[in-house]
Design a protein around this motif. Sequence first.
Motif, short mmCIF file in Angstrom:
data_model
loop_
_atom_site.label_atom_id
_atom_site.label_comp_id
_atom_site.label_asym_id
_atom_site.label_seq_id
_atom_site.Cartn_x
_atom_site.Cartn_y
_atom_site.Cartn_z
N GLY A 93 0.77 -1.24 0.00
CA GLY A 93 0.00 0.00 0.00
C GLY A 93 0.79 1.28 0.00
O GLY A 93 0.22 2.35 0.21
N ASN A 94 2.09 1.22 -0.25
CA ASN A 94 2.89 2.43 -0.34
C ASN A 94 3.04 2.85 -1.80
O ASN A 94 3.34 2.03 -2.68
N VAL A 95 2.84 4.14 -2.06
CA VAL A 95 3.07 4.71 -3.39
C VAL A 95 4.41 5.42 -3.37
O VAL A 95 4.68 6.24 -2.48
N TYR A 96 5.25 5.12 -4.35
CA TYR A 96 6.60 5.69 -4.42
C TYR A 96 6.76 6.52 -5.69
O TYR A 96 6.23 6.16 -6.75
N ALA A 97 7.53 7.59 -5.58
CA ALA A 97 7.97 8.36 -6.74
C ALA A 97 9.49 8.41 -6.73
O ALA A 97 10.10 8.84 -5.76
N VAL A 154 13.41 9.81 -12.55
CA VAL A 154 13.65 8.99 -13.75
C VAL A 154 15.14 8.81 -14.00
O VAL A 154 15.60 7.70 -14.35
N SER A 155 15.93 9.84 -13.82
CA SER A 155 17.35 9.79 -14.18
C SER A 155 18.23 9.15 -13.13
O SER A 155 19.14 8.38 -13.45
N THR A 156 17.97 9.45 -11.85
CA THR A 156 18.88 9.03 -10.78
C THR A 156 18.34 7.91 -9.90
O THR A 156 19.10 7.26 -9.20
N GLY A 157 17.02 7.72 -9.89
CA GLY A 157 16.43 6.73 -8.98
C GLY A 157 16.22 7.25 -7.57
O GLY A 157 15.78 6.50 -6.69
N GLN A 158 16.54 8.52 -7.33
CA GLN A 158 16.34 9.09 -5.98
C GLN A 158 14.86 9.05 -5.62
O GLN A 158 14.00 9.41 -6.41
N GLN A 159 14.57 8.58 -4.39
CA GLN A 159 13.20 8.57 -3.92
C GLN A 159 12.78 10.00 -3.58
O GLN A 159 13.38 10.66 -2.75
N LEU A 160 11.72 10.48 -4.24
CA LEU A 160 11.30 11.87 -4.10
C LEU A 160 10.15 12.03 -3.12
O LEU A 160 10.06 13.04 -2.42
N TRP A 161 9.25 11.05 -3.07
CA TRP A 161 8.18 11.07 -2.07
C TRP A 161 7.52 9.71 -1.97
O TRP A 161 7.69 8.85 -2.85
N THR A 162 6.81 9.51 -0.88
CA THR A 162 5.99 8.32 -0.70
C THR A 162 4.63 8.75 -0.15
O THR A 162 4.51 9.79 0.49
N TYR A 163 3.63 7.93 -0.43
CA TYR A 163 2.30 8.17 0.13
C TYR A 163 1.74 6.83 0.58
O TYR A 163 1.79 5.85 -0.16
N ARG A 164 1.22 6.79 1.78
CA ARG A 164 0.70 5.56 2.36
C ARG A 164 -0.80 5.45 2.14
O ARG A 164 -1.56 6.31 2.60
N LEU A 165 -1.22 4.41 1.42
CA LEU A 165 -2.64 4.14 1.25
C LEU A 165 -3.20 3.43 2.48
O LEU A 165 -2.45 2.80 3.23
N PRO A 166 -4.50 3.51 2.71
CA PRO A 166 -5.09 2.81 3.85
C PRO A 166 -4.83 1.31 3.78
O PRO A 166 -4.82 0.71 2.70
N ASN A 167 -4.61 0.71 4.94
CA ASN A 167 -4.34 -0.72 5.00
C ASN A 167 -5.59 -1.53 4.69
O ASN A 167 -6.69 -1.21 5.17
N VAL A 168 -5.44 -2.56 3.86
CA VAL A 168 -6.52 -3.49 3.53
C VAL A 168 -6.05 -4.87 3.94
O VAL A 168 -5.04 -5.37 3.45
N SER A 169 -6.78 -5.51 4.85
CA SER A 169 -6.32 -6.78 5.41
C SER A 169 -6.61 -7.98 4.52
O SER A 169 -5.98 -9.02 4.65
N SER A 185 4.75 16.59 -6.06
CA SER A 185 4.92 16.73 -4.61
C SER A 185 4.47 15.52 -3.80
O SER A 185 4.88 15.35 -2.65
N GLY A 186 3.60 14.67 -4.38
CA GLY A 186 3.05 13.55 -3.62
C GLY A 186 1.90 13.93 -2.73
O GLY A 186 1.43 13.11 -1.93
N VAL A 187 1.39 15.15 -2.85
CA VAL A 187 0.27 15.62 -2.02
C VAL A 187 -1.04 15.08 -2.60
O VAL A 187 -1.30 15.22 -3.80
N PRO A 188 -1.90 14.44 -1.77
CA PRO A 188 -3.19 13.95 -2.27
C PRO A 188 -4.14 15.10 -2.56
O PRO A 188 -4.26 16.03 -1.76
N ARG A 189 -4.80 15.05 -3.71
CA ARG A 189 -5.73 16.10 -4.10
C ARG A 189 -7.19 15.67 -3.97
O ARG A 189 -8.07 16.51 -3.82
N LEU A 190 -7.45 14.37 -4.04
CA LEU A 190 -8.83 13.89 -4.00
C LEU A 190 -8.83 12.42 -3.67
O LEU A 190 -7.92 11.68 -4.05
#
Length: 383
Positions: free
Chosen positions: A160-164, A167-182, A215-220
Amino acid sequence: MNKKFTVPFALTLAAVALVGCSSNKTKVEEIKPNKLPKIVQAKTLVPVFFEHVTQTNKNDPLRLQMGADNGVIFFVDPKGYVEAYKGKQRLWSTKLTKKHGLSAGVEVGEGIVVAGNEKGELFALDETSGQIKWAAQLSGAVIAPSHIQAGRVITVSNDGNVYAHDVSTGQQLWTYRLPNVSFSLRGRAAPVMLDPNNVLIATSNAYVYVIDVISGVPRLQRRVAVAEGRSDVQRLNDISGDPVMMGQYMVTTSYQGQVAVTDLAQQQVLWTQDASSNQRPEVIQNKVFVSTTDGKVIAYDLMSGQKLWENTQLLHRNLSNPVMLGSDLVVGDYEGALSLLDPNTGNLIGRSNTKGQVTSLRVIDNQLYVSTQKGALSVWQNR
């Protein structure tokens, strides 16, 4: 610690088919697939490329899709290779990992080819040379292809983690955690571009999130399907098929849920129709085409939700996602049949055959890219 349990799709079909025969015994009701009907004056497709790679687990087919860019075809071998072909000439072949195979990919864009595996390893290769540009470690398995947009590689891990990543370097720019689904199906929708600034992420609890790609900011966030039932299996309503955008309208399907069209400009659901599907819908010329889990192919009007036609000739044949190839609607099945339908009537008008259960159909530059569970990779075009 929360744990997520995933259920292979084939097992869920068996679970919901259980019928009681006594107070302490159950049996699985056998469901036989329809035989392929004969077609008079059937159209056929012309194969233009074929390659064979390692087959995957029949009960747990992987999201291994073919890609193409500038006339070069890219694909993944589950044993860990990514290869590039120009016609019949192999341009390069790269082994990504010695210990673990690959479970998702490929996606091609902005000069790189991306693939991932069940250990959470994400790889980016130079599109021209096949050299590994960078690798990243994610927190969970990669079971859906990544998405490349605006200098970012967007990937959703199975925890459930979203990663950005850059493209060029592979540097992790942001993550966003989705709600857990069991409890969910073994599958996940790939990220999809909403517009140049935002990406769509569909989840296992029937929600869709709009996230700013920079930015990884949720809009909706919005729920687009509801499932009812007494057991966990009956309440599964994963969005495993990728959402599709048509202008301001988002089209989604869900397992044991609904086909839904959401007006994102007005932030409201335009219509829903009950239909269970774990495949990406196709949206062309104000029509929505859906292949259901029981083998129907259905067409709806995009704006009203009115059912235009329903084809039941391919029942229980474990259909792939439908795609439009030229003027024909194409859907694959568990035997490798590629059935052609008239998108205006739903009538079967043609057929071609590949080898093994069709797991992915894509149309790129008016050619059909087909991947199967038996490792048959092929490209077709209209005759």
